[in-house]
Motif scaffolding. Sequence first.
Motif, PDB file in Angstrom:
ATOM      1  N   GLU A  41       3.012 -10.465  29.721  1.00 40.23           N
ATOM      2  CA  GLU A  41       2.930 -10.209  28.404  1.00 40.23           C
ATOM      3  C   GLU A  41       1.621  -9.173  28.086  1.00 40.23           C
ATOM      4  O   GLU A  41       0.456  -9.437  28.475  1.00 40.23           O
ATOM      5  CB  GLU A  41       2.544 -11.580  27.517  1.00 40.23           C
ATOM      6  CG  GLU A  41       2.153 -11.032  26.020  1.00 40.23           C
ATOM      7  CD  GLU A  41       1.920 -12.358  25.178  1.00 40.23           C
ATOM      8  OE1 GLU A  41       1.672 -12.361  24.126  1.00 40.23           O
ATOM      9  OE2 GLU A  41       1.997 -13.349  25.580  1.00 40.23           O
ATOM     10  N   GLY A  42       1.854  -7.828  28.324  1.00 41.74           N
ATOM     11  CA  GLY A  42       0.926  -6.994  28.118  1.00 41.74           C
ATOM     12  C   GLY A  42       0.643  -6.403  26.794  1.00 41.74           C
ATOM     13  O   GLY A  42       0.818  -7.257  25.733  1.00 41.74           O
ATOM     14  N   GLY A  43       0.064  -5.400  26.495  1.00 43.67           N
ATOM     15  CA  GLY A  43      -0.301  -4.711  25.173  1.00 43.67           C
ATOM     16  C   GLY A  43       0.786  -4.634  24.161  1.00 43.67           C
ATOM     17  O   GLY A  43       0.730  -4.551  23.007  1.00 43.67           O
ATOM     18  N   TYR A  44       2.174  -4.512  24.693  1.00 36.83           N
ATOM     19  CA  TYR A  44       3.203  -4.475  24.051  1.00 36.83           C
ATOM     20  C   TYR A  44       3.639  -5.756  23.354  1.00 36.83           C
ATOM     21  O   TYR A  44       4.573  -5.698  22.599  1.00 36.83           O
ATOM     22  CB  TYR A  44       4.311  -3.926  24.803  1.00 36.83           C
ATOM     23  CG  TYR A  44       4.085  -2.580  25.530  1.00 36.83           C
ATOM     24  CD1 TYR A  44       3.517  -1.537  24.617  1.00 36.83           C
ATOM     25  CD2 TYR A  44       4.240  -2.461  26.973  1.00 36.83           C
ATOM     26  CE1 TYR A  44       3.232  -0.096  25.613  1.00 36.83           C
ATOM     27  CE2 TYR A  44       3.996  -1.476  27.665  1.00 36.83           C
ATOM     28  CZ  TYR A  44       3.555  -0.245  26.948  1.00 36.83           C
ATOM     29  OH  TYR A  44       3.254   0.748  27.483  1.00 36.83           O
ATOM     30  N   GLY A  45       3.108  -6.947  23.564  1.00 39.44           N
ATOM     31  CA  GLY A  45       3.563  -8.184  23.182  1.00 39.44           C
ATOM     32  C   GLY A  45       4.614  -8.610  23.769  1.00 39.44           C
ATOM     33  O   GLY A  45       5.296  -8.264  24.744  1.00 39.44           O
ATOM     34  N   ARG A  46       5.080  -9.938  23.072  1.00 42.39           N
ATOM     35  CA  ARG A  46       6.461 -10.575  23.613  1.00 42.39           C
ATOM     36  C   ARG A  46       7.537 -10.511  22.896  1.00 42.39           C
ATOM     37  O   ARG A  46       8.801 -10.841  23.366  1.00 42.39           O
ATOM     38  CB  ARG A  46       5.996 -12.128  23.892  1.00 42.39           C
ATOM     39  CG  ARG A  46       5.522 -12.777  22.439  1.00 42.39           C
ATOM     40  CD  ARG A  46       5.503 -14.353  22.718  1.00 42.39           C
ATOM     41  NE  ARG A  46       4.344 -14.613  23.779  1.00 42.39           N
ATOM     42  CZ  ARG A  46       4.468 -15.790  24.680  1.00 42.39           C
ATOM     43  NH1 ARG A  46       5.425 -16.586  24.499  1.00 42.39           N
ATOM     44  NH2 ARG A  46       3.465 -15.971  25.436  1.00 42.39           N
ATOM     45  N   ALA A  47       7.479 -10.280  21.526  1.00 38.44           N
ATOM     46  CA  ALA A  47       8.607 -10.144  20.580  1.00 38.44           C
ATOM     47  C   ALA A  47       9.661  -9.418  21.058  1.00 38.44           C
ATOM     48  O   ALA A  47      10.826  -9.711  20.958  1.00 38.44           O
ATOM     49  CB  ALA A  47       8.185  -9.802  19.256  1.00 38.44           C
ATOM     50  N   MET A  48       9.364  -8.384  21.700  1.00 39.14           N
ATOM     51  CA  MET A  48      10.498  -7.211  21.922  1.00 39.14           C
ATOM     52  C   MET A  48      11.284  -7.741  23.065  1.00 39.14           C
ATOM     53  O   MET A  48      12.569  -7.429  23.180  1.00 39.14           O
ATOM     54  CB  MET A  48       9.667  -5.997  22.707  1.00 39.14           C
ATOM     55  CG  MET A  48       8.961  -6.174  23.573  1.00 39.14           C
ATOM     56  SD  MET A  48       8.347  -4.466  24.341  1.00 39.14           S
ATOM     57  CE  MET A  48       7.468  -4.931  25.787  1.00 39.14           C
ATOM     58  N   TYR A  49      11.013  -8.610  24.008  1.00 41.74           N
ATOM     59  CA  TYR A  49      11.581  -9.362  25.020  1.00 41.74           C
ATOM     60  C   TYR A  49      12.577 -10.232  24.277  1.00 41.74           C
ATOM     61  O   TYR A  49      13.899 -10.212  24.759  1.00 41.74           O
ATOM     62  CB  TYR A  49      10.869 -10.091  26.111  1.00 41.74           C
ATOM     63  CG  TYR A  49      10.007  -8.933  27.007  1.00 41.74           C
ATOM     64  CD1 TYR A  49      10.681  -8.488  27.837  1.00 41.74           C
ATOM     65  CD2 TYR A  49       8.520  -8.816  26.791  1.00 41.74           C
ATOM     66  CE1 TYR A  49      10.005  -7.403  28.830  1.00 41.74           C
ATOM     67  CE2 TYR A  49       7.945  -8.076  27.459  1.00 41.74           C
ATOM     68  CZ  TYR A  49       8.662  -7.426  28.542  1.00 41.74           C
ATOM     69  OH  TYR A  49       7.813  -6.487  29.356  1.00 41.74           O
ATOM     70  N   THR A  50      12.137 -10.929  23.369  1.00 45.99           N
ATOM     71  CA  THR A  50      12.932 -11.932  22.686  1.00 45.99           C
ATOM     72  C   THR A  50      14.140 -11.043  21.879  1.00 45.99           C
ATOM     73  O   THR A  50      15.278 -11.651  22.048  1.00 45.99           O
ATOM     74  CB  THR A  50      12.380 -12.742  21.687  1.00 45.99           C
ATOM     75  OG1 THR A  50      11.183 -13.433  22.429  1.00 45.99           O
ATOM     76  CG2 THR A  50      13.019 -13.868  20.914  1.00 45.99           C
ATOM     77  N   GLN A  51      13.946 -10.121  21.402  1.00 47.75           N
ATOM     78  CA  GLN A  51      14.907  -9.375  20.663  1.00 47.75           C
ATOM     79  C   GLN A  51      15.818  -8.904  21.639  1.00 47.75           C
ATOM     80  O   GLN A  51      17.156  -9.024  21.190  1.00 47.75           O
ATOM     81  CB  GLN A  51      14.245  -8.416  19.751  1.00 47.75           C
ATOM     82  CG  GLN A  51      13.266  -8.940  18.592  1.00 47.75           C
ATOM     83  CD  GLN A  51      12.707  -7.686  17.985  1.00 47.75           C
ATOM     84  OE1 GLN A  51      13.165  -6.658  17.660  1.00 47.75           O
ATOM     85  NE2 GLN A  51      11.441  -7.915  17.941  1.00 47.75           N
ATOM     86  N   VAL A  52      15.358  -8.519  22.651  1.00 45.05           N
ATOM     87  CA  VAL A  52      16.551  -7.643  23.790  1.00 45.05           C
ATOM     88  C   VAL A  52      17.258  -8.726  24.196  1.00 45.05           C
ATOM     89  O   VAL A  52      18.461  -8.629  24.734  1.00 45.05           O
ATOM     90  CB  VAL A  52      15.688  -6.632  24.637  1.00 45.05           C
ATOM     91  CG1 VAL A  52      16.465  -6.517  25.853  1.00 45.05           C
ATOM     92  CG2 VAL A  52      14.818  -5.776  24.127  1.00 45.05           C
ATOM     93  N   ILE A  53      16.752  -9.938  24.508  1.00 47.56           N
ATOM     94  CA  ILE A  53      17.538 -10.816  25.214  1.00 47.56           C
ATOM     95  C   ILE A  53      18.499 -11.514  24.240  1.00 47.56           C
ATOM     96  O   ILE A  53      19.610 -11.676  24.686  1.00 47.56           O
ATOM     97  CB  ILE A  53      16.620 -12.143  25.508  1.00 47.56           C
ATOM     98  CG1 ILE A  53      15.876 -11.620  26.940  1.00 47.56           C
ATOM     99  CG2 ILE A  53      17.283 -13.547  25.760  1.00 47.56           C
ATOM    100  CD1 ILE A  53      14.518 -12.750  27.313  1.00 47.56           C
TER     101      ILE A  53
END
Length: 440
Positions: A41-53
């Motif tokens: 979890e870097g500067g881009y956050g975690r929400a984007m991974y949840t959405q892609v998954i």
Amino acid sequence: MRRSLVLTGAAVTVLGLLAGCSSGGSGSDSGRTTLKVAALEGGYGRAMYTQVIEEYEASHPDIDVELQISKSIEDEITPNMKAGKYPDVVVLGQGRKAALTETLIKDKALEDLTPVLKEKVPGENTTVGDKLTKGIVGNLNTNPYGNDQTYLMPMYYAPTGLFYNQGLFEQKGWKVPSTWDEMFALGDQAKKQGIPLFTYPTAGYLDSYFFALLADIGGEQFYTDVMTYKKDVWKTANARKALDITTRLLSYAAPATVGYANEQDFTKNQQLILDNKALFMPNGTWIVGGMADAPRAKGFKWGLTPLPAVTAGGKRYITTSVESVWIPKAAQHKDAAKDFIAYLYSDKAAKIFAESNAIQPIEGIASSLTGENAEFYQVYEDPSVSALVGGFASTAPVAGVDIKATLFDTANSIISGDTTEDKWQTALNDASEKLRQAGD
């Protein structure tokens, strides 16, 4: 934050545990495969991974993706790896303090991902390789053994360089230095106004600085010589010039730099830029998201510039930071993992990532950017600036040798006066020679 560079004992203990297959249940008793994904979890956050998954699972009803994400993901997955339980996909680049990715590279414990380049992106009619920006694969970052085999896929890419407050420069009527002579002249001018010229979040952030500087001084061949441990390369005039410039720059560092240059306090050094208490710091475009909620001086506006040229009109390089995705050789679901990685380059996934400012090295994506990101990526359009991708070549492990730590972390000791430039140069050449011999 993305990194700092010291190989720790915790990572080293993984080395002896990577032979053989992963243990544990398959997660497929119900006819479904559980794909385990670990991400930093870097500067881009975690929400984007949840959405892609969510998008991936919708188009792959037989796959359940189990996401493990953390700002210290190495600390969380290493104990399981010791027990033989490996994630199937890992989003984690090189240059982190734990050096887990580098450790697995040195032990040849990553899956060969060259076939993924020829795979069609799920739901699309083009291959992964055809979508990627030219030149982003085939360097030491993706092909760490210097051959045609790709073991780390480039996940995000970002220009790095010196970040500063454009608003302050406009207010003061200062010009962004284009040569080192201009840089140090500005340092003297700013010092009279109580503003230090330089800081860094942690010394590990000097990777982008040093890589560009080495190429600026001696061209790409000299840079490659350093990265591949050419005999006595750190005894050369070019190497000494790099250390001369750096030692002088560090003499202008903000007094708080060394005290805050750690995993807990690094944002305080970054805050110096936002508060107009330092002029420049090495960083990457993720800094915008990482400090989005931080207070800032009136009129603050992020700016990015390559390092000053060594000679007026000389060629300048800008280190391109590439964060990676890879598969442990001992992962349980390699085929599903490769399909998931291919999906990460789909138009749907790329759009989600871009909304969090995580820009992938996909042809044409930069032209769709807006705002600060559009300005940052324009640096690649400057004909006097060339992109630089890569890093130190991988060798067999050498006990007690970490050339990245020797090159970058020694900056703290230079600032504090605990070591000298001569000792720095000697330590670098000693480390380089040991790694050269390990690679022979």
